[in-house]
Design a protein around this motif. Sequence first.
Motif, PDB file in Angstrom:
ATOM      1  N   GLU A   1     -24.257  11.965   0.725  1.00 22.38           N
ATOM      2  CA  GLU A   1     -23.989  11.694  -0.686  1.00 22.38           C
ATOM      3  C   GLU A   1     -24.553  10.348  -1.127  1.00 22.38           C
TER       4      GLU A   1
ATOM      5  N   SER B   1     -27.294   9.036  -0.261  1.00 22.83           N
ATOM      6  CA  SER B   1     -28.742   9.104  -0.451  1.00 22.83           C
ATOM      7  C   SER B   1     -29.104   9.532  -1.873  1.00 22.83           C
ATOM      8  N   LEU B   2     -28.176  10.219  -2.565  1.00 20.57           N
ATOM      9  CA  LEU B   2     -28.448  10.628  -3.937  1.00 20.57           C
ATOM     10  C   LEU B   2     -28.529   9.441  -4.891  1.00 20.57           C
ATOM     11  N   HIS B   3     -27.999   8.291  -4.471  1.00 15.75           N
ATOM     12  CA  HIS B   3     -28.014   7.117  -5.336  1.00 15.75           C
ATOM     13  C   HIS B   3     -29.272   6.268  -5.128  1.00 15.75           C
TER      14      HIS B   3
ATOM     15  N   GLY C   1     -33.143  10.085  -4.197  1.00 15.35           N
ATOM     16  CA  GLY C   1     -32.108  10.801  -4.937  1.00 15.35           C
ATOM     17  C   GLY C   1     -32.684  11.706  -6.004  1.00 15.35           C
TER      18      GLY C   1
ATOM     19  N   ALA D   1     -34.130  14.710  -4.276  1.00 21.20           N
ATOM     20  CA  ALA D   1     -33.036  15.528  -3.736  1.00 21.20           C
ATOM     21  C   ALA D   1     -32.408  16.379  -4.826  1.00 21.20           C
ATOM     22  N   ARG D   2     -32.248  15.825  -6.018  1.00 20.45           N
ATOM     23  CA  ARG D   2     -31.688  16.613  -7.127  1.00 20.45           C
ATOM     24  C   ARG D   2     -32.662  17.704  -7.575  1.00 20.45           C
TER      25      ARG D   2
ATOM     26  N   PRO E   1     -24.761  17.590  -1.767  1.00 20.33           N
ATOM     27  CA  PRO E   1     -24.278  16.301  -1.257  1.00 20.33           C
ATOM     28  C   PRO E   1     -23.028  16.472  -0.404  1.00 20.33           C
TER      29      PRO E   1
END
Length: 479
Positions: free
Chosen positions: A164, A166-168, A173, A176-177, A183
């Motif tokens: 989770e 890594s999404l930031h 990120g 990934a989205r 996540p």
Amino acid sequence: PVKEKEEPQPEKVVEEVKPAAKAVDAPLPSALKQRDASSPTTVPDHDVYRFQQKTSLSQPRFVKCSDCGEEGPIDEWPNHRDRLRKVQLKKKIAGMQMYCAGLFVDAFMWLLVNVYFREVAVCGLENVPKEGPVVFYGNHQNQFIDAMMIRAHCGRPVRFIIAEKSLHRPIIGHFARLMEAVPVVRPQDVKSTDGAGILKNMEGNKVFGTDTTFTKGLSRGDVISWSTPTKEKCTGQILTIESDTQLSLTLPVKSEDQIDKPTTYKCSRRIDHSEMYADVYNTLADGHCIGIFPEGGSHDRTSLIPLKAGVALFSLGAAERGIQSKIIPCGLTYFFGHKFRSRAHIEFGEPTLPTDEMIAKFQQNELKREATGDLLKVLDKNLRSVTINVADWASLKFLHAFRRLYQPPNVKLDTGDYLRLTRRLSRIINGQDDDPQFADFRTRVENYNDYCAALLVRDSQAATPVSYTHLTLPTKRIV
């Protein structure tokens, strides 16, 4: 006389109402039924609404839309239809955007992988089904390159389970989205707090403390951690809390992890993974693919580290829900993967399905852990069958020299045979550490490597042939 004059009036009123009643009682369309508690009214189009306006004396107050399944006041029906069309249009546009974004991501990953690596060889692609739910799991040695390698060469879009945090990250990120990654919060990403009091001693899965407040500061599922003279961090998950000074863990504490003197401890809250599992189940139920690296994080070791139970948990959970997803191991082998224009190999192993016995155990709470462990052992064995595992980097360097000397110079192996030969030689290395003859052979090979390095010459550039008698011992073991 007065009564005689008043009597015809009700009859006259009845005669006037009867035609209206007949008009009201006219048969309604088959799609429109009087609302009751058991069956709400269904309205498919605007014509029904116009008909209900004409027959306002008997129209229902609420209707149910056959498209979206929602109920609402009949006066808002035209606006509802317009709003529904807008929502459907937005969904189509969003779906087209995600499709285009997926094409862009796949093209970018394919370009990046093929530019960064000089050669990417793939074998076992026939084991990947063209349709149906699939769980890809592999070893994790090259950070985000591993996910790109699998998605770019498996032939199917894959949703990877990603940390989770890594999404930031700014770039990772965003990609990934676009890949619709799932996540997950990892235990190592959760901050720990200092616990009240100190731990006094441990017996089996029992933990005893002094001046502690277990009932107030902790709850079931939380994790406590402590340190020992031989180990920096030991952890245990709470099963039950008996009192402020006593609690039970899910597993007995190992002898090397037990404390021999009072020590401080830290605690972290239980992580709720229900949303993550629901997202995974929905993806598999729709016939799509999930990717995961069960080692828990990227590393630079030369062998697998113990697998986390997540891949076994959601595979059994999907099977329990009637989703027969195939579990395929992915072996990623890099030759100097940290260098630009290096080589890499990908091997897809044979798919695995949870057995009926495992599923039956998983449905029982007291046997769920045992079923998860049984499937995890099978998955670990399958992953080791498509990866190369040796003790350290010196052994890996010797392994490649061993393979080069064993393979005749005029023989070229395809990717599958090359990987199988290297794995067989690695098993010889792991099983012959105590053999003095093999130890002498290894010393001579390592000296030969050092001699070539000193002369700035590669083994492939050396013209001196190696006779068959020099490799008698390893050859006999392979055969």
